[in-house]
Design an enzyme around this catalytic site. Structure first.
Site, PDB file in Angstrom:
ATOM      1  CG  HIS A   1       0.451 -13.672  -6.472  1.00  0.00           C
ATOM      2  ND1 HIS A   1      -0.751 -14.197  -6.900  1.00  0.00           N
ATOM      3  CD2 HIS A   1       0.448 -12.369  -6.858  1.00  0.00           C
ATOM      4  CE1 HIS A   1      -1.456 -13.246  -7.497  1.00  0.00           C
ATOM      5  NE2 HIS A   1      -0.747 -12.132  -7.499  1.00  0.00           N
TER       6      HIS A   1
ATOM      7  CB  SER B   1      -5.396 -13.458 -10.138  1.00  0.00           C
ATOM      8  OG  SER B   1      -4.328 -13.481  -9.235  1.00  0.00           O
TER       9      SER B   1
ATOM     10  NE  ARG C   1       1.941  -9.758 -14.356  1.00  0.00           N
ATOM     11  CZ  ARG C   1       0.639  -9.645 -14.347  1.00  0.00           C
ATOM     12  NH1 ARG C   1      -0.109 -10.708 -14.238  1.00  0.00           N
ATOM     13  NH2 ARG C   1       0.051  -8.469 -14.464  1.00  0.00           N
TER      14      ARG C   1
ATOM     15  CE  LYS D   1      -6.641  -6.451 -10.593  1.00  0.00           C
ATOM     16  NZ  LYS D   1      -5.414  -7.091 -10.081  1.00  0.00           N
TER      17      LYS D   1
HETATM   18  O1  PNS Z   1      -2.920  -7.319  -7.073  1.00  0.00           O
HETATM   19  P1  PNS Z   1      -3.363  -5.933  -7.439  1.00  0.00           P
HETATM   20  O2  PNS Z   1      -4.853  -5.883  -7.695  1.00  0.00           O
HETATM   21  O3  PNS Z   1      -2.582  -5.366  -8.593  1.00  0.00           O
HETATM   22  O4  PNS Z   1      -3.042  -5.017  -6.168  1.00  0.00           O
HETATM   23  C1  PNS Z   1      -3.360  -3.645  -6.166  1.00  0.00           C
HETATM   24  C2  PNS Z   1      -3.469  -3.124  -4.732  1.00  0.00           C
HETATM   25  C3  PNS Z   1      -4.547  -3.905  -3.979  1.00  0.00           C
HETATM   26  C4  PNS Z   1      -2.137  -3.277  -4.026  1.00  0.00           C
HETATM   27  C5  PNS Z   1      -3.861  -1.615  -4.817  1.00  0.00           C
HETATM   28  O5  PNS Z   1      -5.088  -1.472  -5.485  1.00  0.00           O
HETATM   29  C6  PNS Z   1      -3.905  -0.958  -3.453  1.00  0.00           C
HETATM   30  O6  PNS Z   1      -2.899  -0.553  -2.921  1.00  0.00           O
HETATM   31  N1  PNS Z   1      -5.125  -0.879  -2.849  1.00  0.00           N
HETATM   32  C7  PNS Z   1      -5.295  -0.270  -1.570  1.00  0.00           C
HETATM   33  C8  PNS Z   1      -5.869   1.144  -1.722  1.00  0.00           C
HETATM   34  C9  PNS Z   1      -4.754   2.139  -1.968  1.00  0.00           C
HETATM   35  O7  PNS Z   1      -3.884   2.355  -1.160  1.00  0.00           O
HETATM   36  N2  PNS Z   1      -4.820   2.769  -3.149  1.00  0.00           N
HETATM   37  C10 PNS Z   1      -3.828   3.730  -3.543  1.00  0.00           C
HETATM   38  C11 PNS Z   1      -2.713   3.068  -4.305  1.00  0.00           C
HETATM   39  S1  PNS Z   1      -2.278   4.137  -5.590  1.00  0.00           S
END
Ligand code: PNS
Length: 161
Positions: free
Chosen positions: A16, A127, A89, A40
């Site tokens: 990150h 993570s 990645r 998650k």
């Molecule tokens: O590090 P991650 O878990 O891959 O991040 C994913 C994250 C938190 C960026 C994604 O789940 C997100 O944007 N969450 C906020 C809710 C949202 O906007 N969902 C629609 C995205 S399709």
């Protein structure tokens, strides 16, 4: 130009941090935003994750650390930012990232998702992997900064995975 780097950051890794440094070569100001990923269940609270990240980027005046519980597009609208940074990645990330980028574009036509490649040294790193190895007493100091190593040690090991 401003950009948002959203993620779970549970916990933040050197992968990150590599993406943050790459984004800063392109964008003037960056918001690292801890968001809720419904898929998650985090082991660190939002406050703990914010503290860990702030300790690592606190010296950079153009990096802001924030937390948001709703949709990413709502955060972008609130801040008046139109660029989302995501790290890629390996090919395995691509389908998930593509789906998110397209869904976000449907929800907010003005936004663009910019993918940055993670350094090959971190192409395997996640993570989840860090949590798993730390939970079983393994050394994760080559994957996460010292403050994160300490935070992982303080967690109850059987609660970490
Ligand atoms: O590090 P991650 O878990 O891959 O991040 C994913 C994250 C938190 C960026 C994604 O789940 C997100 O944007 N969450 C906020 C809710 C949202 O906007 N969902 C629609 C995205 S399709």
């Amino acid at each position: 130009m401003k950009a948002v780097y959203p993620g779970s950051f549970d916990p933040i890794t050197y992968g990150h941090l590599d993406i943050i440094n790459r984004a800063l070569k392109i964008f003037d100001e960056l918001w690292v935003v801890i968001m809720v990923n419904p898929r998650k269940k985090p082991i660190f609270t939002a406050q703990e994750r914010m503290e860990m990240i702030s300790q690592l980027v606190g010296d950079k005046k153009n990096v802001h650390v924030d937390y948001h519980e709703g949709l990413l597009v709502d955060y972008l609208r609130k801040q008046g930012i139109k660029v989302v940074i995501r790290g890629l990645r390996a090919l395995t990330d691509f389908q998930y990232e593509l789906e998110m980028a397209i869904a976000n574009k449907h929800l907010c036509h003005e936004l663009e998702t910019v993918f940055l490649m993670t350094d090959e040294r971190y192409s395997f790193l996640s993570s989840g992997l860090v949590r798993e190895v730390a939970a079983m007493g393994g050394d994760v100091s080559m994957w996460v900064p010292p403050n994160v190593v300490e935070a992982l040690k303080k967690m109850k090991l059987n609660a970490v995975i």
